[in-house]
Motif scaffolding. Structure first.
Motif, PDB file in Angstrom:
ATOM      1  N   ASP A  39       0.678  -1.032  -0.048  1.00 13.37           N
ATOM      2  CA  ASP A  39       0.179  -0.043   0.044  1.00 13.37           C
ATOM      3  C   ASP A  39       0.857   1.334  -0.070  1.00 13.37           C
ATOM      4  N   ARG A  40       0.236   2.269  -0.484  1.00 11.69           N
ATOM      5  CA  ARG A  40       0.942   3.502  -0.443  1.00 11.69           C
ATOM      6  C   ARG A  40      -0.031   4.443   0.743  1.00 11.69           C
ATOM      7  N   GLY A  41       0.618   4.568   1.836  1.00 12.26           N
ATOM      8  CA  GLY A  41      -0.060   5.102   3.049  1.00 12.26           C
ATOM      9  C   GLY A  41       0.920   5.654   4.123  1.00 12.26           C
ATOM     10  N   PRO A  42       0.496   5.910   5.306  1.00 11.23           N
ATOM     11  CA  PRO A  42       1.296   6.527   6.430  1.00 11.23           C
ATOM     12  C   PRO A  42       2.341   5.798   6.621  1.00 11.23           C
ATOM     13  N   GLY A  43       2.254   4.115   6.661  1.00  7.60           N
ATOM     14  CA  GLY A  43       3.308   3.432   7.019  1.00  7.60           C
ATOM     15  C   GLY A  43       3.139   2.909   8.951  1.00  7.60           C
ATOM     16  N   ILE A  44       3.777   2.039   9.122  1.00  9.77           N
ATOM     17  CA  ILE A  44       3.512   1.566  10.556  1.00  9.77           C
ATOM     18  C   ILE A  44       4.834   2.259  11.303  1.00  9.77           C
ATOM     19  N   PRO A  45       4.537   3.136  12.245  1.00 11.89           N
ATOM     20  CA  PRO A  45       5.971   3.441  12.855  1.00 11.89           C
ATOM     21  C   PRO A  45       6.670   2.438  13.675  1.00 11.89           C
ATOM     22  N   SER A  46       5.872   1.713  14.288  1.00 12.08           N
ATOM     23  CA  SER A  46       6.377   0.363  15.002  1.00 12.08           C
ATOM     24  C   SER A  46       5.643  -0.930  14.944  1.00 12.08           C
ATOM     25  N   ILE A  47       6.046  -1.641  14.028  1.00 13.15           N
ATOM     26  CA  ILE A  47       5.726  -2.899  13.649  1.00 13.15           C
ATOM     27  C   ILE A  47       5.404  -3.926  14.895  1.00 13.15           C
ATOM     28  N   GLU A  48       6.322  -3.645  15.949  1.00  8.97           N
ATOM     29  CA  GLU A  48       6.244  -4.665  17.042  1.00  8.97           C
ATOM     30  C   GLU A  48       5.027  -4.126  17.772  1.00  8.97           C
ATOM     31  N   ARG A  49       4.670  -2.700  17.931  1.00  7.47           N
ATOM     32  CA  ARG A  49       3.737  -2.619  18.499  1.00  7.47           C
ATOM     33  C   ARG A  49       2.346  -2.856  18.210  1.00  7.47           C
TER      34      ARG A  49
END
Lengths: 136, 452
Positions: free
Chosen positions: A74-84
């Motif tokens: 996807d083109r989007g905001p992304g995930i800052p912390s995948i772990e969380r």
């Protein structure tokens, strides 16, 4: 076998459409119904994630006689912390999205539970790639 | 035609080849894509049909019939029991009393009358136990036999959500046999005949799902019995029979049980009742994707308005519901607590399991199935995608599947025919006028030749 679908961010009325189409295909391949179920559940969660968080995305499915490989870009905001994000109940969904019944923070944990191999890559401000494999 | 799978699957629906003109109406409505047109008539696939009866409703030519029970066969038994569903009351005018109906059945030749819903309390108990003993969500009612079969065929993974309990017909049948045994009656002298409102319940009686044998002897079709009872009711109208005393009566819950919403009141948690097979399929698709996971109980009925909409009922379904509600709300309604006959244990009414029997895929071998799937998608792209039904398949998608399974030649498609026939310019012109250029894909001829 190769399948591709486009997913539109924010289009909640169409959320799950691609998963439904892919489910139809899998059912005809005589796969074990429980295998299909796991793939479809993971796929549905991941598709809804694109709709809920991103601007747009695509789903690429490759099937051979040993595995089903799914990639959602996807083109989007992304995930800052995948772990969380992998923690149950953690969600960055907006209040509006939650009001629609999505964004309970179960998306990624649920995908993890229903896949054999899961790989998530994300760049904040650019987008996310969810890549998973289920063996047949 | 699709290969017929195990003949052990009993069906109550069959096509009358003399009446059928192959109009495709039934084929298009069928929710399991069980029908194809072949040699001018509809053919129903044994493995796919769930006996919901939608094809019969769609037929304009009275060409699809339901197996008929024989009223004379009751006389082979010394004790002849009529087992009737509450919707039978809803077929008659409100001035026909419960007593009248029982008397009419006795004067036809039955020796006693029981209502199917007399054991509804057992089902309530079974539903609640099932909900408490498992963490399955949603628990799905197994009341409607067409729904149970739909789930076996189209939603195989949801079979484990079904409440594992015998049908109401069978539990009440057990009640009847037990009561007879209490009186010292030999069970082989007892014939129990169920007056059925639909085709699916015939299947439930003849070959119950998850159970070996039903205690029910046979079935009688409600439409036929309606005619017969109407004559009898005329005869007894205004007469009194001092010797007659009705044995059974229904509680409010039991009267409403088979109608939409009849069950859900008694289940735990969040619950929904959905009727009409298309509505049910729409919802089950979501449940199957786990897009819905916070509903605790689903009451699903194949017919609109529940059993009041059964294909063999004579009355208008909405009026039937209204009349049953009037009866249920009367002050005189039975206030009994618990089932009519309570000496039955949970173990006696449990069924071990409901087996999935999914629609067969493209091939048993996965790599072959994948190849066929690719071919199927190629073929589908060439088709007009109008779902016209002229090829004898319900949709262009079903046709492409039949082609890769070698059940139909590609040339069965009229549009492909016209595209292939280089001499038929007039045909092409006509099709272009109606459908535009996109439906005649002349290049595909070359493409196909190259592929082969």
């Amino acid at each position: 076998m190769h399948l591709e679908y486009k997913v539109q961010g924010g289009n909640f009325s169409k959320a799950g459409h691609a998963s439904g189409e892919i489910k139809k295909v899998l059912k005809q391949l005589n796969l074990n119904p429980m295998v299909i179920k796991r793939i479809v559940v993971a796929l549905y969660e991941a598709e809804v994630n694109i709709v809920a968080h991103a601007y747009e995305g695509d789903i690429i499915v490759d099937i051979d006689d040993s595995k089903v490989h799914v990639v959602l870009n996807d083109r989007g905001p992304g995930i800052p912390s995948i772990e969380r994000a992998m923690e149950k109940g953690y969600s960055t969904a907006s209040p509006l999205v939650r009001e629609m019944g999505f964004g309970a923070g179960m998306g990624l944990p649920n995908i993890k539970k229903n896949t054999d191999e899961l790989n998530i890559k994300s760049v904040v401000g650019e987008g996310t790639t969810v890549d998973f494999i289920n063996y047949l | 035609m699709e290969k017929q799978s195990p003949s052990s699957i009993f069906h109550a629906i069959y096509v009358d080849e003399n009446q059928c003109i192959g109009c495709t109406r039934c084929m298009k409505i069928c929710s399991t894509a069980a029908i194809r047109i072949c040699n001018g008539t509809a053919m129903i696939s044994n493995s796919r049909c769930i006996d919901c009866g939608e094809c019969i409703k769609a037929c304009n030519f009275n060409a699809i019939h339901i197996s008929q029970g024989d009223l004379q066969s009751i006389f082979k038994y010394k004790y002849r029991v009529a087992l009737i569903p509450a919707v039978l009351f809803g077929q008659f005018k409100l001035d026909v009393t419960h007593d009248d109906l029982h008397r009419a059945l006795l004067s036809i030749g039955f020796t006693s009358v029981y209502e199917e819903e007399l054991s509804a309390e057992f089902q309530i108990d079974a539903i609640r136990r099932f909900q408490q003993e498992s963490d399955i969500k949603p628990v799905i009612s197994s009341f409607c036999p067409a729904i149970v079969r739909l789930i076996q065929v189209r939603f195989p993974t949801l079979t484990e959500n079904l409440v594992l309990v015998k049908s109401l017909i069978d539990i009440t049948g057990l009640t009847i046999l037990k009561e007879a045994a209490d009186k010292g009656i030999d069970p082989s002298d007892v014939g129990i005949f169920y007056i059925t409102p639909c085709a699916a319940k015939i299947c439930a009686v003849v070959s119950p799902v998850g159970d070996e044998k039903s205690p029910i002897t046979g079935f009688l079709n409600m439409d036929m019995m309606f005619d017969r009872l109407s004559i009898e009711l005329q005869k007894i109208k205004g007469t009194v029979d001092p010797s007659f005393k009705r044995k059974t009566s229904l509680t409010r819950t039991e009267v409403k049980w088979s109608l939409t919403g009849g069950e859900i009141k008694h289940a735990f948690g969040r619950k929904l009742s959905i009727d009409g097979i298309a509505n049910v399929i729409e919802f089950l698709n979501k449940v199957d994707d786990e897009a819905i996971d916070d509903i605790d109980f689903l009451e699903l009925r194949a017919c609109d308005q529940g059993c009041a909409g059964g294909i063999l009922t004579q009355g208008n379904r909405f009026l039937t519901v209204e009349k049953l509600m009037m009866r249920a709300n009367k002050k005189a309604v039975n206030k009994r607590h618990g089932p009519y006959y309570s000496d039955i244990t949970y173990d006696e009414i449990k069924v071990p399991t409901v087996n999935p029997r999914p629609i067969e895929g493209l091939d048993k071998d996965i790599s072959v199935a994948i190849k066929k799937m690719e071919q199927k998608q190629e073929i589908y792209k060439m088709l007009p995608q109008l779902d016209c039904g002229c090829c004898g398949c319900p949709t262009c998608e079903a046709f492409s599947e039949d082609v890769v399974k070698s059940l139909k030649p590609l040339s069965s498609c009229m549009f492909i025919q016209v595209a292939f026939n280089s001499k038929n310019d007039r045909g092409k012109e006509i099709i272009r006028k109606i459908w535009g250029d996109s439906k005649i894909v002349e290049e595909l001829k070359n493409k196909l030749e190259n592929d082969n």
